[in-house]
Write a protein that holds these residues in place. Structure first.
Motif, mmCIF file in Angstrom:
data_model
loop_
_atom_site.group_PDB
_atom_site.id
_atom_site.type_symbol
_atom_site.label_atom_id
_atom_site.label_comp_id
_atom_site.label_asym_id
_atom_site.label_seq_id
_atom_site.Cartn_x
_atom_site.Cartn_y
_atom_site.Cartn_z
ATOM 1 N N PHE A 18 50.136 32.911 55.353
ATOM 2 C CA PHE A 18 48.703 32.711 55.203
ATOM 3 C C PHE A 18 48.401 31.275 54.813
ATOM 4 O O PHE A 18 49.191 30.638 54.126
ATOM 5 C CB PHE A 18 48.155 33.665 54.132
ATOM 6 N N GLY A 19 47.247 30.800 55.222
ATOM 7 C CA GLY A 19 46.807 29.444 54.917
ATOM 8 C C GLY A 19 46.612 29.194 53.434
ATOM 9 O O GLY A 19 46.534 28.049 52.998
ATOM 10 N N THR A 20 46.562 30.254 52.642
ATOM 11 C CA THR A 20 46.396 30.113 51.199
ATOM 12 C C THR A 20 47.698 29.747 50.503
ATOM 13 O O THR A 20 47.687 29.314 49.364
ATOM 14 C CB THR A 20 45.912 31.445 50.593
ATOM 15 N N PRO A 25 45.524 39.185 48.303
ATOM 16 C CA PRO A 25 45.545 40.458 47.571
ATOM 17 C C PRO A 25 44.968 41.593 48.416
ATOM 18 O O PRO A 25 43.916 41.455 49.034
ATOM 19 C CB PRO A 25 44.662 40.176 46.346
ATOM 20 N N GLY A 26 45.670 42.703 48.459
ATOM 21 C CA GLY A 26 45.235 43.873 49.214
ATOM 22 C C GLY A 26 45.703 43.894 50.656
ATOM 23 O O GLY A 26 45.657 44.934 51.313
ATOM 24 N N PHE A 27 46.169 42.751 51.171
ATOM 25 C CA PHE A 27 46.549 42.680 52.578
ATOM 26 C C PHE A 27 47.776 43.539 52.872
ATOM 27 O O PHE A 27 47.798 44.292 53.843
ATOM 28 C CB PHE A 27 46.802 41.229 52.998
ATOM 29 N N THR A 117 34.271 44.252 53.361
ATOM 30 C CA THR A 117 34.039 44.542 51.950
ATOM 31 C C THR A 117 33.685 43.278 51.169
ATOM 32 O O THR A 117 33.604 43.305 49.951
ATOM 33 C CB THR A 117 35.277 45.203 51.320
ATOM 34 N N ASN A 118 33.488 42.183 51.909
ATOM 35 C CA ASN A 118 33.105 40.894 51.306
ATOM 36 C C ASN A 118 34.076 40.420 50.237
ATOM 37 O O ASN A 118 33.677 39.903 49.194
ATOM 38 C CB ASN A 118 31.682 40.953 50.736
ATOM 39 N N VAL A 119 35.353 40.625 50.469
ATOM 40 C CA VAL A 119 36.381 40.167 49.536
ATOM 41 C C VAL A 119 36.469 38.647 49.628
ATOM 42 O O VAL A 119 36.489 38.074 50.703
ATOM 43 C CB VAL A 119 37.751 40.800 49.873
ATOM 44 N N SER A 120 36.487 38.013 48.486
ATOM 45 C CA SER A 120 36.690 36.569 48.431
ATOM 46 C C SER A 120 37.945 36.298 47.632
ATOM 47 O O SER A 120 38.322 37.064 46.765
ATOM 48 C CB SER A 120 35.506 35.876 47.764
ATOM 49 N N ILE A 121 38.570 35.199 47.930
ATOM 50 C CA ILE A 121 39.743 34.790 47.167
ATOM 51 C C ILE A 121 39.503 33.388 46.651
ATOM 52 O O ILE A 121 38.604 32.689 47.115
ATOM 53 C CB ILE A 121 41.023 34.846 48.028
#
Length: 152
Positions: A18-20, A25-27, A117-121
């Motif tokens: 991932f680019g992060t 989280p949750g993936f 679900t509009n999840v933000s990190i």
């Protein structure tokens, strides 16, 4: 008949990165759920199911085992075949291609689910929508001739 305990063929591990720089989280949990819902995968309980590792039987007949492991910076996917390749079986290369297709489909479903679900990190003290996080599939190779990479 029982399969041998040692694999006979092992495909090069595949990393979903991932680019992060870390697994969103949750993936992982959602990816496992998505794969478990596929007709191509069946949870393989004999190897145990853990918080960060799950094994599936994969393919038309249960000769392939796929293990997903959540690492700190990637999800590692291993494909092992437990009987020798033969003309009567789906070739291991085709099983790998089918697995890649399934992983891409499931990863896309997970990304859409997280977006809905509009999840933000948070990365480097800045909020980022999951939709903006890049994802790559990359082979983990031992030899110099193997430098293949798949885009998502």
């Amino acid at each position: 008949s029982a399969l041998p305990s040692d694999y006979t063929i092992r495909a090069s591990p595949l990393h979903i990165i991932f680019g992060t720089g870390y697994v969103i989280p949750g993936f992982f949990t959602r990816l496992v759920t998505s794969m478990a819902e596929s007709a191509q995968c069946h949870l393989y309980f004999r190897q145990g199911i853990f918080r960060n590792r799950v094994t599936f039987e994969f393919g038309d007949i249960p000769i392939n085992r796929v293990t997903l492991t959540e690492l700190s910076n990637a999800i590692q996917v291993n494909l092992l075949r437990y009987i020798p390749d033969s003309p009567a079986l789906t070739p291991i290369q085709k099983s790998c291609q089918d697995l890649q297709t399934l992983l891409k489909t499931c990863a896309k479903e997970v990304q859409e689910s997280l977006q809905s679900t509009n999840v933000s990190i948070y990365t480097n003290v800045k909020e980022m929508a999951v939709s903006n996080v890049t994802r790559k599939f990359k082979f983990v190779c031992q030899g110099l001739e193997c430098n293949s990479s798949l885009s998502s």
